[in-house]
Design a protein around this motif. Sequence first.
Motif, PDB file in Angstrom:
ATOM      1  N   GLY A   2      -9.262  -8.223  -5.538  1.00  0.00           N
ATOM      2  CA  GLY A   2      -9.359  -6.916  -6.168  1.00  0.00           C
ATOM      3  C   GLY A   2      -8.920  -7.079  -7.608  1.00  0.00           C
TER       4      GLY A   2
ATOM      5  N   ALA B 286       0.836  -1.207   0.000  1.00  0.00           N
ATOM      6  CA  ALA B 286       0.000   0.000   0.000  1.00  0.00           C
ATOM      7  C   ALA B 286       0.867   1.252   0.000  1.00  0.00           C
TER       8      ALA B 286
ATOM      9  N   GLU C 257      -2.806   6.891  -3.207  1.00  0.00           N
ATOM     10  CA  GLU C 257      -3.268   5.945  -2.175  1.00  0.00           C
ATOM     11  C   GLU C 257      -2.122   5.661  -1.214  1.00  0.00           C
TER      12      GLU C 257
ATOM     13  N   ARG D 137      -5.404  -7.506  -0.342  1.00  0.00           N
ATOM     14  CA  ARG D 137      -6.827  -7.145  -0.399  1.00  0.00           C
ATOM     15  C   ARG D 137      -7.011  -5.741  -0.915  1.00  0.00           C
ATOM     16  N   ARG D 138      -6.624  -5.497  -2.139  1.00  0.00           N
ATOM     17  CA  ARG D 138      -6.836  -4.185  -2.750  1.00  0.00           C
ATOM     18  C   ARG D 138      -6.590  -4.328  -4.250  1.00  0.00           C
ATOM     19  N   THR D 139      -6.982  -3.309  -4.988  1.00  0.00           N
ATOM     20  CA  THR D 139      -6.713  -3.313  -6.413  1.00  0.00           C
ATOM     21  C   THR D 139      -5.269  -2.915  -6.648  1.00  0.00           C
TER      22      THR D 139
END
Lengths: 231, 285
Positions: A149, A92, B179, A130-132
């Motif tokens: 994702g 992230a 992000e 757990r993310r795109t």
Amino acid sequence: MPDSTVAIKGVNDGLLITLDPVEEWGLVTAELATHIDEKGAFFNGAEVTLEVGTRPVRKDELTSVKALLERRGMTLFAVSSDSDTTLESAIALDLRVRANSSPPSGAAYEPDALLSFNSEEDGLAGVMIRRTMRSGRSVRSQGHVVIYGDVNAGAEILAAGDVIVWGKLRGNVYAGADGDETAVVCALDMQPTQLRIAGYIAISPPEKRRKPKPEVALIRNDRIVVEDWDG
Amino acid sequence: MGANGGAAAKPQPPRKSATGAKVITVTSGKGGVGKTTTTANIGVALARLDQRVVLIDADLGLRNLDIIMGLENRIVYDLVDVVEGRCKLRQAMIKHKQLPELYLIPAAQTRDKTAVSPADMIKMADQMRPEFDFILIDCPAGIERGFRNAVAPADEVLIVTNPEVSAVRDADRIIGLLEAEGKKTPHLILNRVKTEMIRKGEMLSPEDVTDILAIKLIGIVPEDENVVSSSNSGMPLAFLDGSRAGTAYRNIARRLMGENVPFMQLDDNSGFLKRIQRLFGGQTG
């Protein structure tokens, strides 16, 4: 006590900072700051690889360590960990991750730590994201990779094992990267820019897709084939 | 750094972070999609709506915003002069010719991106917050230092893209980086849209783009020849009533102010219009 929680050592491409995996996190980071500050500007400009062992580090926790290092003129470059939570946080933050890799330090690794649940089945460990994954992101694992994702075009996944995408697969994907020809790639909507399994390469057909459906890519008769997933 | 160190600028009202200016950075990743034009037009549109606006050109070494705003010949000090303490912030702020509540802080032309740090940008924005409603930052192309400088102080980020695969790919990369920085999810401006080409299936539709990027649209700007001529003459289109692109920019400005503005009719093709309206849903308007 100070030396037990934080270890800083020079490795060929920068600094390797190993943090104790169980000691209270606030204490460990405070210790880290003290250690660095004691050395004055000695570490200035260093690229840091952070080794946190099995500790799950949340994104905000990792952000604060990153900031802590940056305030001291250092850059957090990569994170090495056994914990999926930590790896997900690192991804992230757009950092390099090293999962389940043999650590450059030679610290005692317990590769079976993740499997010690008394499981009836054996299996290879993996990374779960757990993310795109947007363009420019990459995940590498010596086990499997699971993405909950999408994998957008421009993103890249490399796994020694299988790759499962619970979403749209549009980027580059490489399963069985160590030569395992039994590796598979699964996606709910299979449209990778390029798909590799072991020594084989395939690209998606150019025609517009109809309704997306779950598919599996695997090697059969010396070529990559994509089949409907029927459960 | 230390811009106002000893210079004892006029006493400023205590900082009210909740009520001060909103800092908005306009970025894209790819060059040439219309960031600077968009910044200039939204700035003009906001000022015409009686907002107090500062535009900051963060494209050090390749400054353009001053030209599009028609203020090139009034530059005395620039952003780097402020950061390095050679002038006060106020001295680098060029007041617009027609709109007294619109200011520009130009980029330095002879320096590069490393002359400024993200911390400098945050400090400068914070200094201006109490006195303005909007601070718009024009970000350079790319994802390096210049980008990080421009987004550091941002409360909100607008991503400009064109309905082209390469521009959308770069926008995706930028969203990923934002992000990672922990910024609020950005809004999207789709620039240079040609309805005729979309109808023929030769251009990505707004729906195609939002499907890939999965962020909310705040504006669709149609392709308009007048954009080039107005940029060349230093009079952004948002000054003129009647042009389609100018109206689109004014609508974006009103949406930034929290108004619920319905999307203008891009085309008389009702099927297309319906799809657009559906995209924006109820609340974005």
